[in-house]
Scaffold this motif. Structure first.
Motif, mmCIF file in Angstrom:
data_model
loop_
_atom_site.group_PDB
_atom_site.id
_atom_site.type_symbol
_atom_site.label_atom_id
_atom_site.label_comp_id
_atom_site.label_asym_id
_atom_site.label_seq_id
_atom_site.Cartn_x
_atom_site.Cartn_y
_atom_site.Cartn_z
ATOM 1 N N GLN A 1 0.841 -1.195 0.000
ATOM 2 C CA GLN A 1 0.000 0.000 0.000
ATOM 3 C C GLN A 1 0.886 1.258 0.000
ATOM 4 O O GLN A 1 1.926 1.276 0.649
ATOM 5 N N LEU B 1 -3.275 3.992 -1.092
ATOM 6 C CA LEU B 1 -3.545 3.404 -2.407
ATOM 7 C C LEU B 1 -2.922 2.009 -2.495
ATOM 8 O O LEU B 1 -1.727 1.830 -2.227
ATOM 9 N N HIS C 1 -3.259 -2.058 -6.982
ATOM 10 C CA HIS C 1 -4.206 -2.061 -8.104
ATOM 11 C C HIS C 1 -4.924 -0.718 -8.283
ATOM 12 O O HIS C 1 -5.689 -0.542 -9.225
ATOM 13 N N ASP C 2 -4.686 0.233 -7.384
ATOM 14 C CA ASP C 2 -5.264 1.579 -7.564
ATOM 15 C C ASP C 2 -4.314 2.488 -8.346
ATOM 16 O O ASP C 2 -4.665 3.621 -8.673
ATOM 17 N N SER D 1 -7.472 3.180 -13.236
ATOM 18 C CA SER D 1 -7.706 2.473 -11.957
ATOM 19 C C SER D 1 -7.685 3.459 -10.794
ATOM 20 O O SER D 1 -8.425 3.286 -9.820
ATOM 21 N N THR D 2 -6.859 4.484 -10.893
ATOM 22 C CA THR D 2 -6.825 5.497 -9.827
ATOM 23 C C THR D 2 -8.145 6.278 -9.829
ATOM 24 O O THR D 2 -8.741 6.527 -8.774
ATOM 25 N N LYS E 1 -10.869 4.208 -8.230
ATOM 26 C CA LYS E 1 -10.752 4.200 -6.762
ATOM 27 C C LYS E 1 -11.444 5.446 -6.175
ATOM 28 O O LYS E 1 -12.190 5.368 -5.203
ATOM 29 N N ASP F 1 -14.572 5.165 -3.661
ATOM 30 C CA ASP F 1 -14.258 5.317 -2.235
ATOM 31 C C ASP F 1 -14.160 6.753 -1.749
ATOM 32 O O ASP F 1 -14.274 7.002 -0.560
ATOM 33 N N ILE G 1 -17.138 -0.054 -8.347
ATOM 34 C CA ILE G 1 -16.182 -0.712 -9.246
ATOM 35 C C ILE G 1 -16.678 -2.133 -9.507
ATOM 36 O O ILE G 1 -17.002 -2.867 -8.554
#
Ligand code: UDX
Length: 461
Positions: free
Chosen positions: A163, A172, A175-176, A379-380, A383, A387, A394
């Protein structure tokens, strides 16, 4: 040079990388500038200006071109991305300088170059001509923060599987992160372009970000400490779409693809409010046939109305007979007038690859998103959609990285039919209001734009 220029009205050259996801925000920004009384010359590559779909080009903005070395075929004519960028980076600066000379000699001198951050060499040319250089970053400030850390060597590639904690951002997971950083080795040419955006950014007079303060306050505060010239001017979406006061055609720039505008709007007009799933994966994503099939069956099984943008190059991947079988419930088009579709009352949710433009367009128009990120910064963005801004969900992927039809059906039902879906819609509407606030007279982005209008030029010349 500066003194002579004062006598003329302010003239800004806006330079875009030749991709739809860059042309749209920069052209929309140009229209905003024009609206504030600045004369604009919009510039991209010769291949793109020659292949623009004229039907969608109702712009009054003067358009000029530079060369990427592939005037006949653009990026597709190059052997590889590396070869394309190498040639472009040789020919582009030279032809930009020639264009500035031409405008100067024709009594139309430029005062300021707003350049796409993908082309940092444009700043060197602007400075050589004694002009103001303003860089335009077309991704979120969260993503700007990540690339900046990579550029500074503070995030080492390949990223480790842990992370990440970066200033102004939530934790993050790997995968983010933008895929070009995480999947080290994939597309090194474009990874370099993304990281190089920050190579000379401290010399730019302004750093314009296509986001707005309330959307990314903490990371914007952080970025402004590192780069005091940062200004959030987004979203660049034409305000007319938001208040619907102006003729819709005037807001559309130009599209590389042929837009099926009437087919989409007519089809939407007789559908119940909030009943349609709009599906689009932007201008570059290439999905494999298995994924296309899962999406097709997920849409069909959900029983919902849908409009699905399948670019001509992707059409053959649709399951056989899908087009005929889905006639009653669905419309498949090769390109849509996306802003108008998203603004239509019939649309209930947006299944998106989460390109930054699509993300900010959905958010600004209050449309809940089903995030199916594909690559790059997507992907960011996904996220944040789920969230941080809580305006979407997602879709889950299986061990092969495929979003299965059941997951698609579940997401559609969740957004269109469940209590959580209603909550997400309320959040999306909250973002729509905050966007309007930012763009309104006195709003954060509007105030900044005003300060960039002619007085800005006088200040610097
Ligand atoms: C690319 C990258 O893929 C993305 O990750 C990055 O954030 C920006 O550059 P793209 O994939 O094309 O962009 O996606 P996006 O950023 O969403 O831009 C697509 C643009 O095309 C949007 O402005 C959208 O409104 C427009 N569009 C898309 C249409 O007008 N019609 C369509 O049918 C589909």
């Amino acid at each position: 040079m500066g003194k002579e220029r004062k006598a003329h009205g302010a003239h800004c050259l806006v330079l875009s990388f030749p991709a739809q996801g860059h042309i749209n925000p920069l052209l929309q920004f140009s229209k905003r500038l024009e609206h504030k009384g600045v004369k604009v010359t919009f510039v991209t590559t010769r291949f793109i200006t020659n292949s623009i779909n004229k039907e969608s080009s109702s712009s009054t903005i003067n358009i000029e071109a530079i060369s990427d070395g592939f005037d006949q075929g653009g990026m597709a004519a190059a052997e590889s991305h590396e070869a394309y960028l190498e040639r472009f980076w040789q020919v582009g600066p030279e032809t930009l300088a020639q264009l500035l000379d031409k405008l100067d000699n024709s009594g139309n001198p430029v005062d300021c170059v707003v350049y796409d951050s993908f082309m940092p060499w444009a700043l060197d040319i602007a400075k050589k001509f004694g002009l103001i250089g303003a860089v335009f970053l077309s991704q979120s400030n969260a993503v700007n923060n990540i690339y900046y850390h990579v550029h500074q060597g503070k995030l080492k590639l390949p990223l480790s599987n842990t992370q990440l904690l970066l200033p102004g951002l939530p934790p993050l997971a790997p995968h983010d992160m933008p895929t070009f950083l995480y999947a080290f080795g994939t597309n090194p040419a474009f990874r370099n372009v993304l990281v190089d955006q920050f190579s000379n950014i401290k010399r730019a007079d302004w750093v314009l970000c296509n986001t707005f303060y309330d959307l990314e306050p903490e990371v914007t505060d952080w970025l402004m400490k590192i780069l005091p010239a940062v200004r959030t001017i987004g979203p660049t979406i034409p305000s007319m779409f938001l208040d619907k006061q102006l003729e819709d055609d005037k807001c559309y720039g130009f599209s590389i693809f042929k837009t099926e505008k009437e087919a989409c709007i007519k089809w939407l007009d007789d559908k119940p409010n909030g009943s349609v799933v709009y599906v689009s994966f932007g201008s570059v994503a290439v999905l494999d046939s298995e994924q296309m099939e899962e999406i097709a069956f997920g849409l069909r099984n959900s029983g919902s109305y849908f409009i699905w943008v399948v670019r001509a190059s992707e059409e053959e991947k649709l399951p056989k007979d899908f087009l005929n079988a889905s006639n009653e419930k669905g419309l498949v088009v090769t390109w849509s007038p996306q802003l108008q579709v998203l603004a239509h009352e019939a649309v209930g949710c947006f299944m998106t690859h989460c390109g930054w433009n699509s993300t900010i367009e959905a958010l600004s128009l209050g449309v809940p998103a089903i995030a199916v990120p594909h690559m790059s910064d997507q992907s960011t963005n996904a996220k944040f959609i789920m969230d941080v801004w809580e305006m979407g969900i997602i879709a889950s992927v299986d061990e092969k990285g495929i979003v299965r039809q059941q997951a698609i059906e579940n997401c559609i039902r969740e957004l269109l039919e469940s209590d959580r879906g209603k909550e997400i819609k309320r959040n999306a509407n909250k973002w729509k209001t905050l966007t309007l606030d930012a763009l309104d007279e006195g709003g954060s982005s509007n105030k900044i734009l005003k300060s960039l209008s002619p007085s800005w030029f006088i200040l610097f010349l």
